[in-house]
Design a protein around this motif. Structure first.
Motif: not given
Lengths: 159, 136
Positions: A91-92, A122-129, A145-152
Motif C-alpha cells: 500500500f502506497i 509503475l515509475s518512481r513517481s507515477a503509476a499508469f493505469v 478509461m486511462s489514468g495517471v496517478f502520482m505517488t504522494i
C-alpha cells in the motif's frame, strides 16, 4: 487531488503483501465506495476488478433505468488504486492526477457494471493505469478509461 | 417541460447530495456538502464524487442552454477527462461549467470545481456530449 491513503491499511504488516481481497473489506465499506455499494470481484498480479450493482438511486436516466456515468467513474478510480497497490504489492499513498473515460454505449437497463483496471506501468513517481467497464461481456465494453496517478511525497515508499 | 435547471439532477446526483447552489448570469452553480457519501481518504473528497459533481454541472449548463434555444435532445456522454489539482477537503464543493462549443450534434464543455477559493480549483474537466434526437 483525490488522495488514497488509509491509515488503517498501513496497520497491516509492512512484510505482508498487499491483498486486494482483504483491503476491500475496509476500503469498500467506508465513504463514497460504500455509498455506491462497490463489490470486489477478482484480481491478478497487476489488475483488479470491481462491480457496481444496479440500484435505483444510482440511475442517470430515470425513464430508462440506466446507471449514471458518475458511479462508473468512481468504480474505475477505486479499481485503479487497487490495481496499483496490487502490482506494487504494497500500500502506497497515491493521488489521482488525470482520469479519462470514453463512453461507448449506455449500460443495459437494470444491469450491474463491472470495472476492470490494470496498472501497466509503475515509475518512481507515477503509476499508469488503463481499464474498461462492461455489463456482462468484456468484449462489448460500456466504457474504456486511462489514468495517471502520482505517488504522494512523504509516502514511506519510493516508487 | 420541467425547469431545465433541474433536468440534470439525476437520481445519482441527488443521492450524493448535489443541489443547485446559485445561478450566475444564467449559469447554474452546483454544490454538495462534505459527508460520508462523498468521502474517499478519511476527511477528504473521493475523486469519483468530485467527477460526478463536475459532470452534473456540465449537463446542467447544457440543458439550460438548449432550453433557451428551444432545443430538446437526449444527451449521451462521449467522454470526460478530469484533472485533479488539489485535495478536496472537509467542506462545501462547488462546480460551474462553461460551454466551449455548442454544435448541432455535439457539445464541448469545460467545468471547474472549487471549495473556499474559486481561484484555486480542486479539479477541472473537459466533457464531450452527444446531442441525440429527443425520441431516439
Amino acid at each position: 487531488m483525490a488522495w488514497k491513503c488509509f491509515q488503517t491499511i498501513d496497520m497491516s504488516s509492512e512484510l505482508e503483501k498487499f491483498d486486494p481481497r482483504k483491503a476491500v473489506k475496509f476500503l469498500l465499506r467506508h465513504g463514497h465506495s460504500a455509498k455506491l455499494g462497490l463489490q470486489y470481484r477478482d484480481h491478478g498480479a497487476d489488475w483488479c476488478e470491481l462491480e457496481l450493482p444496479w440500484r435505483e438511486d444510482l440511475v442517470g436516466e430515470v425513464d430508462r433505468g440506466i446507471l449514471a456515468s458518475g458511479p462508473i467513474i468512481s468504480m474505475l478510480d477505486m479499481a485503479s488504486g487497487l490495481s496499483i497497490w496490487t502490482k506494487h504489492q504494497k500500500f502506497i499513498a497515491v493521488a489521482t492526477l488525470d482520469l479519462r473515460v470514453d463512453y461507448q454505449r449506455p449500460a443495459r437497463k437494470e444491469t450491474a457494471v463491472v470495472g476492470h483496471v490494470e496498472c501497466y506501468r509503475l515509475s518512481r513517481s507515477a503509476a499508469f493505469v488503463r481499464g474498461f467497464a462492461h455489463d456482462g461481456d468484456p468484449q462489448d465494453t460500456v466504457a474504456t478509461m486511462s489514468g495517471v496517478f502520482m505517488t504522494i511525497a512523504g509516502g514511506t515508499t519510493r516508487v | 417541460m420541467s425547469d431545465p435547471r433541474n433536468a440534470a439532477m439525476t437520481a445519482y446526483a441527488k443521492s450524493i447530495g448535489i443541489t443547485l447552489h446559485d445561478m450566475e448570469d444564467g449559469i447554474p452553480v452546483l454544490s454538495f456538502e462534505f459527508g460520508g457519501d462523498v468521502e474517499g481518504r478519511p476527511g477528504h473528497l473521493h475523486g469519483g464524487a468530485t467527477s460526478g459533481l463536475l459532470e452534473t454541472a456540465g449537463y446542467g449548463l447544457l440543458r439550460v442552454e438548449l432550453a433557451k434555444k428551444g432545443r430538446n435532445h437526449r444527451l449521451k456522454p462521449i467522454n470526460i477527462a478530469v484533472q485533479f489539482l488539489n485535495a478536496g477537503k472537509n467542506r462545501t464543493t462547488y462546480a460551474k461549467a462553461r460551454i466551449v462549443k455548442l454544435g448541432r450534434r455535439n457539445a464541448n464543455i469545460s467545468v471547474e470545481a472549487w471549495q473556499d477559493d474559486r481561484e484555486r480549483p480542486i479539479a477541472t474537466a473537459i466533457m464531450n456530449i452527444l446531442m441525440a434526437e429527443a425520441d431516439s
